[in-house]
Structures are given as C-alpha cells and as structure tokens.
Design a protein around this motif. Structure first.
Motif, mmCIF file in Angstrom:
data_model
loop_
_atom_site.group_PDB
_atom_site.id
_atom_site.type_symbol
_atom_site.label_atom_id
_atom_site.label_comp_id
_atom_site.label_asym_id
_atom_site.label_seq_id
_atom_site.Cartn_x
_atom_site.Cartn_y
_atom_site.Cartn_z
ATOM 1 N N THR A 1 0.560 -1.067 -0.308
ATOM 2 C CA THR A 1 0.355 0.406 0.430
ATOM 3 C C THR A 1 1.077 1.233 -0.036
ATOM 4 O O THR A 1 1.688 1.028 0.628
ATOM 5 C CB THR A 1 -0.950 0.055 1.303
ATOM 6 N N TYR A 2 0.375 2.180 -1.044
ATOM 7 C CA TYR A 2 0.706 3.238 -0.724
ATOM 8 C C TYR A 2 -0.054 4.554 -0.233
ATOM 9 O O TYR A 2 -0.705 4.870 -1.215
ATOM 10 C CB TYR A 2 2.312 3.930 -2.450
ATOM 11 N N GLY A 3 0.541 5.372 0.615
ATOM 12 C CA GLY A 3 -0.862 5.884 1.002
ATOM 13 C C GLY A 3 -1.892 5.201 1.231
ATOM 14 O O GLY A 3 -2.391 3.757 1.506
ATOM 15 N N ASN B 1 -3.909 0.666 -3.006
ATOM 16 C CA ASN B 1 -3.665 -0.938 -2.778
ATOM 17 C C ASN B 1 -2.878 -0.658 -4.241
ATOM 18 O O ASN B 1 -3.103 -1.096 -5.140
ATOM 19 C CB ASN B 1 -4.280 -1.594 -2.283
ATOM 20 N N SER B 2 -1.321 -0.681 -4.345
ATOM 21 C CA SER B 2 -0.589 -0.932 -5.190
ATOM 22 C C SER B 2 -0.850 -2.355 -5.699
ATOM 23 O O SER B 2 -0.574 -2.912 -6.943
ATOM 24 C CB SER B 2 0.552 -1.012 -4.637
ATOM 25 N N VAL B 3 -0.664 -3.476 -4.689
ATOM 26 C CA VAL B 3 -1.059 -4.849 -4.756
ATOM 27 C C VAL B 3 -1.642 -5.540 -3.503
ATOM 28 O O VAL B 3 -1.823 -5.254 -2.089
ATOM 29 C CB VAL B 3 0.646 -5.653 -4.904
ATOM 30 N N GLY C 1 -0.145 -7.549 -16.716
ATOM 31 C CA GLY C 1 -1.236 -7.134 -16.690
ATOM 32 C C GLY C 1 -1.050 -5.269 -17.307
ATOM 33 O O GLY C 1 -0.041 -4.640 -17.321
ATOM 34 N N PRO C 2 -2.205 -4.427 -17.630
ATOM 35 C CA PRO C 2 -2.066 -2.812 -18.193
ATOM 36 C C PRO C 2 -1.080 -2.480 -17.273
ATOM 37 O O PRO C 2 -0.419 -2.666 -15.995
ATOM 38 C CB PRO C 2 -3.635 -2.440 -18.168
ATOM 39 N N ASN C 3 -1.116 -1.395 -17.617
ATOM 40 C CA ASN C 3 -0.068 -0.525 -17.124
ATOM 41 C C ASN C 3 -0.709 -0.077 -15.185
ATOM 42 O O ASN C 3 -1.737 0.513 -15.577
ATOM 43 C CB ASN C 3 0.614 1.101 -17.561
ATOM 44 N N GLY C 4 0.318 -0.200 -14.483
ATOM 45 C CA GLY C 4 0.307 0.695 -13.491
ATOM 46 C C GLY C 4 -0.646 -0.881 -11.991
ATOM 47 O O GLY C 4 -0.834 -0.101 -11.495
ATOM 48 N N ALA C 5 -0.509 -1.571 -13.202
ATOM 49 C CA ALA C 5 -1.395 -2.978 -12.823
ATOM 50 C C ALA C 5 -0.527 -3.663 -11.406
ATOM 51 O O ALA C 5 -1.495 -3.935 -10.875
ATOM 52 C CB ALA C 5 -1.523 -4.564 -13.592
ATOM 53 N N GLY C 6 -0.029 -3.515 -11.151
ATOM 54 C CA GLY C 6 1.382 -3.694 -9.939
ATOM 55 C C GLY C 6 2.386 -4.627 -10.468
ATOM 56 O O GLY C 6 3.001 -4.964 -8.796
ATOM 57 N N LYS C 7 2.942 -4.846 -11.228
ATOM 58 C CA LYS C 7 4.053 -5.659 -12.040
ATOM 59 C C LYS C 7 5.503 -5.679 -10.972
ATOM 60 O O LYS C 7 5.483 -6.170 -10.320
ATOM 61 C CB LYS C 7 4.166 -6.139 -13.205
ATOM 62 N N THR C 8 5.734 -4.500 -11.697
ATOM 63 C CA THR C 8 6.815 -4.281 -10.737
ATOM 64 C C THR C 8 7.152 -4.401 -9.540
ATOM 65 O O THR C 8 7.662 -4.798 -8.697
ATOM 66 C CB THR C 8 7.529 -3.006 -11.499
ATOM 67 N N THR C 9 6.044 -3.740 -8.998
ATOM 68 C CA THR C 9 6.193 -3.504 -7.365
ATOM 69 C C THR C 9 6.194 -5.106 -7.020
ATOM 70 O O THR C 9 6.859 -5.079 -5.614
ATOM 71 C CB THR C 9 4.612 -3.160 -6.644
ATOM 72 N N THR C 10 4.882 -5.776 -7.195
ATOM 73 C CA THR C 10 5.151 -7.105 -6.975
ATOM 74 C C THR C 10 6.486 -8.100 -7.237
ATOM 75 O O THR C 10 7.412 -8.488 -6.166
ATOM 76 C CB THR C 10 4.465 -8.077 -8.267
ATOM 77 N N ASP D 1 11.881 -7.746 -15.694
ATOM 78 C CA ASP D 1 10.458 -6.613 -15.711
ATOM 79 C C ASP D 1 10.238 -6.644 -17.210
ATOM 80 O O ASP D 1 10.820 -5.657 -17.065
ATOM 81 C CB ASP D 1 10.902 -5.748 -14.473
ATOM 82 N N GLU D 2 9.710 -6.033 -18.108
ATOM 83 C CA GLU D 2 9.551 -5.899 -18.760
ATOM 84 C C GLU D 2 9.988 -5.967 -20.160
ATOM 85 O O GLU D 2 10.733 -5.488 -21.154
ATOM 86 C CB GLU D 2 8.574 -4.385 -18.815
ATOM 87 N N PRO D 3 10.847 -7.041 -20.272
ATOM 88 C CA PRO D 3 12.336 -7.567 -21.123
ATOM 89 C C PRO D 3 11.870 -6.871 -22.495
ATOM 90 O O PRO D 3 13.430 -6.616 -22.966
ATOM 91 C CB PRO D 3 12.441 -9.287 -20.750
HETATM 92 P P1 ATP Z 1 3.556 -0.327 -15.843
HETATM 93 O O1 ATP Z 1 3.847 -1.637 -16.719
HETATM 94 O O2 ATP Z 1 3.496 1.034 -16.148
HETATM 95 O O3 ATP Z 1 5.208 -0.449 -15.221
HETATM 96 P P2 ATP Z 1 2.801 -2.278 -13.322
HETATM 97 O O4 ATP Z 1 2.168 -3.303 -13.246
HETATM 98 O O5 ATP Z 1 4.781 -2.481 -12.878
HETATM 99 O O6 ATP Z 1 3.467 -0.908 -14.385
HETATM 100 P P3 ATP Z 1 3.578 -0.758 -10.818
HETATM 101 O O7 ATP Z 1 4.989 0.175 -11.055
HETATM 102 O O8 ATP Z 1 3.968 -1.814 -9.964
HETATM 103 O O9 ATP Z 1 3.112 -1.377 -11.673
HETATM 104 O O10 ATP Z 1 2.349 0.087 -10.330
HETATM 105 C C1 ATP Z 1 1.327 0.415 -9.406
HETATM 106 C C2 ATP Z 1 1.061 1.426 -8.621
HETATM 107 O O11 ATP Z 1 1.891 1.553 -7.244
HETATM 108 C C3 ATP Z 1 0.984 2.503 -9.877
HETATM 109 O O12 ATP Z 1 -0.559 2.862 -9.259
HETATM 110 C C4 ATP Z 1 1.877 3.529 -9.175
HETATM 111 O O13 ATP Z 1 1.372 5.002 -9.200
HETATM 112 C C5 ATP Z 1 1.852 2.995 -7.690
HETATM 113 N N1 ATP Z 1 3.438 3.143 -7.184
HETATM 114 C C6 ATP Z 1 4.358 1.851 -7.752
HETATM 115 N N2 ATP Z 1 5.644 2.875 -6.674
HETATM 116 C C7 ATP Z 1 4.955 3.705 -6.459
HETATM 117 C C8 ATP Z 1 6.091 4.671 -5.031
HETATM 118 N N3 ATP Z 1 7.016 4.397 -4.915
HETATM 119 N N4 ATP Z 1 5.246 5.581 -4.807
HETATM 120 C C9 ATP Z 1 3.901 5.511 -4.574
HETATM 121 N N5 ATP Z 1 3.474 5.052 -5.391
HETATM 122 C C10 ATP Z 1 3.369 3.804 -6.571
#
Ligand code: ATP
Length: 305
Positions: free
Chosen positions: A15-17, A20-22, A39-48, A158-160
């Motif tokens: 959770t950021y603020g 729920n990113s993941v 998953g689409p952009n911003g879905a939470g892949k990189t965070t996971t 990540d997105e190779p």
């Molecule tokens: P993309 O394909 O665009 O990279 P993604 O699936 O990898 O997308 P993430 O980068 O994991 O998505 O982001 C998921 C959500 O978490 C987004 O809404 C993003 O704005 C938020 N997020 C990621 N990192 C942070 C951070 N350091 N601080 C606040 N919010 C964040």
C-alpha cells in the motif's frame, strides 16, 4: 504430484498511502516454468517483482522463494536469483565486457560465466564496444547477460522486450524460451502485452489494479478460448422454450440466442427441431472468443493491453 514452487507468495500486499498497489496476491511459480506476469500499465507488476527481490518492503504477506522465507534468508535466495528490473544498470564509459567484469567481481563467479552469458545473449562480437554506443536492444541483452551471470535458478525480468524492435523482441523471446531446458532456469517475466506472454509463457498470472485475477497454465487459459453458437429465429422466445425442453441451454443475447459450444450434429439437430416446430431459423453463427477477449473480460473492458 505438483512441481516444486520456486516462488510462492501469500497475501502479498503493498500500500502506498491510501492506494493498494498490490492486493493480497498469491503468486505461485513452479520449477521449470516461464511464468508470464501480465497486466496493464500500473497494475502492480513491477511492485510485486521488486518485493520478490527485497527491493520494496511488503505492507503485508509472505514470500517464499526456493521454499525459503525471503525475510529470513534473503542473501542466500538472492545469490540464486538473477534479475533485470526497469532499465539495466551499467557504466556507459566501460565496454560490455568491462561491465560484465564489474558484475563478475560482485557475484564472485569464474571467467567462463562471463563468456558464456555474453555468448547466450549474442554480444560476443560487441563486447569490446563502449556500452554508451550500444543500441537499446544491445543494452537490454547486456542487462540479461548480467542477470544470467551466476546462472541463477530463478530469473526475474521486468518487461524484458520493452522498447525493442520486432527483430529484437523475437531474439530475446527465443533466448528466454531456451533457458529452462538448457540451463534449468525458471523464468518469471512481466509484460503488458498479451501477444508477448502468449508466445513465450507456459503459465500466466493476470493482474489488474493490484489484484491477481487469473493464474494457471497457458493451456487452461486457452481452453477458455471458447467458440459459441448464436442463432436468430423468427420467434426467439418460443425457440428458447422449445430448446430448453430438449436439454439445451439457450440464453437471450440481444436479438439472438446464445447456445454455448456445440457439436455440428447438435447444431443440425437444433435447426431441424426449430423448423419442425415452424420456427424460422434466419441465422446460425459461430462466434470465437479470443484470448484478447478473455483478457479484457478479466481485466475490465476499456483497459489497454
Ligand atoms: P507498468 O507496466 O506501467 O510499469 P506496473 O504493473 O509495473 O505498471 P507498478 O509500477 O507496480 O505497476 O505500479 C502499481 C501502482 O503503484 C501504480 O498506481 C503506481 O503509481 C503505484 N506506485 C508504484 N511505486 C510507487 C511509489 N514508490 N510510491 C507511490 N506509488 C507507487
């Protein structure tokens, strides 16, 4: 018997603020798989993926890699894991080979690994060129070579193929596909492109807005790839009643009746039944649901791939 889980998360959340990113993700990557995290952009892949590498601290949940708890055995797990998250990091003023040697010292691996990794990504002929002169594809391959350097058991990418041209994408795809069999490497990679995952992955996890909506083999996702029969008749309500009494499962769908997946003989039988009951059959159509439709159904229409 199920294969060994190389990556297993439970309730994994970040959770950021207030966001729920993941959200409570139970990821399961089995040995020898190429697991596509889609998953689409911003879905939470990189965070996971960052949480799996200990680069981001989970708000909640547990991570086991190679059956060991990441929070307790991080160094030993990371020693057996290679990764490329976001853009590769290298020194532009050094050559590809020199960059590999820097990484070699950090990883403490023999010279032969450096040459083997450069060979696999086909950078041998460019290894003496400064990396600032590398094309995007070459930089990406160098990043993969660095991730491969210790010949890890698990490779996280990540997105190779991001930003590469079609030829470059094809090359990286073939390279990744060869890793499980040739080197016993399990691969977990992310992409926002269904077509990409479809061509490379043996298993898939679909995430949107932090929620894992589907996880399973690519083959079972393809089985959802159904073909449905639709019929238009002179009296759909009457046709529906009649077909129901005959054991079929018609459903009204706009101006048509949807009949699900049927054998040719069943379609012929239905047609005969309706005509015998003086219900005109004006149209019989087959509609295919593509993987893309399934993806959109799962992630919600209107989301970009
Ligand atoms: P993309 O394909 O665009 O990279 P993604 O699936 O990898 O997308 P993430 O980068 O994991 O998505 O982001 C998921 C959500 O978490 C987004 O809404 C993003 O704005 C938020 N997020 C990621 N990192 C942070 C951070 N350091 N601080 C606040 N919010 C964040």
């Amino acid at each position: 018997m199920s294969a060994l889980a190389i990556v297993q998360t439970q309730n994994l959340s970040k959770t950021y603020g207030a966001n729920n990113s993941v959200n409570k993700v139970d990821l399961r990557v089995q040995e020898g798989e190429i697991y596509g995290f889609l998953g689409p952009n911003g879905a939470g892949k990189t965070t996971t993926l960052k949480m799996l590498l200990g680069l981001v601290k989970p708000t909640e949940g547990t991570i086991h890699i190679f059956g060991e708890n990441l929070s307790k055995h991080r160094p030993s797990i990371l020693q057996r894991t290679g990764s490329l998250i976001e853009s590769p990091s290298y020194y532009g003023h050094l050559t590809g080979l020199e960059n590999m040697k820097v990484m070699q010292r950090l990883r403490n691996v023999p010279d032969k690994n450096v040459h083997e990794a450069l060979r696999i990504v086909r950078l041998e002929n460019q290894k003496n060129k400064k990396t600032e002169q590398y094309s995007l594809g070459m930089k990406q391959r160098l990043g993969i070579a660095m991730a491969l350097l210790a010949f890890p058991k698990l490779l996280i990418l990540d997105e190779p193929t991001n930003g590469l041209d079609p030829a470059g994408i094809g090359e990286i795809r073939e390279l990744i596909k060869s890793l499980p069999e040739r080197y016993g490497i399990t691969v977990l990679l992310s992409s926002h492109l269904l077509s990409e995952i479809e061509q490379i992955a043996t298993s898939v996890g679909i995430i949107t807005q932090g929620n894992l909506l589907y996880q399973g083999s690519m083959a079972s996702l393809r089985q959802k790839n159904r073909n449905a029969i639709f019929m238009k008749t002179g009296d759909n309500a009457k046709a529906e009643q009649l077909l129901l009494t005959q054991g079929y499962s018609p459903a009204q769908s706009g101006s048509r009746l949807e009949l699900g997946t049927l054998q040719d003989t069943e379609v012929a039988e239905m047609n005969r039944l309706l005509v015998e009951h003086r219900i005109e059959v004006t149209r019989i159509e087959e509609q295919k649901t593509s993987l893309e439709d399934i993806f959109l159904e799962l992630t919600g229409k209107g989301r970009s791939l």
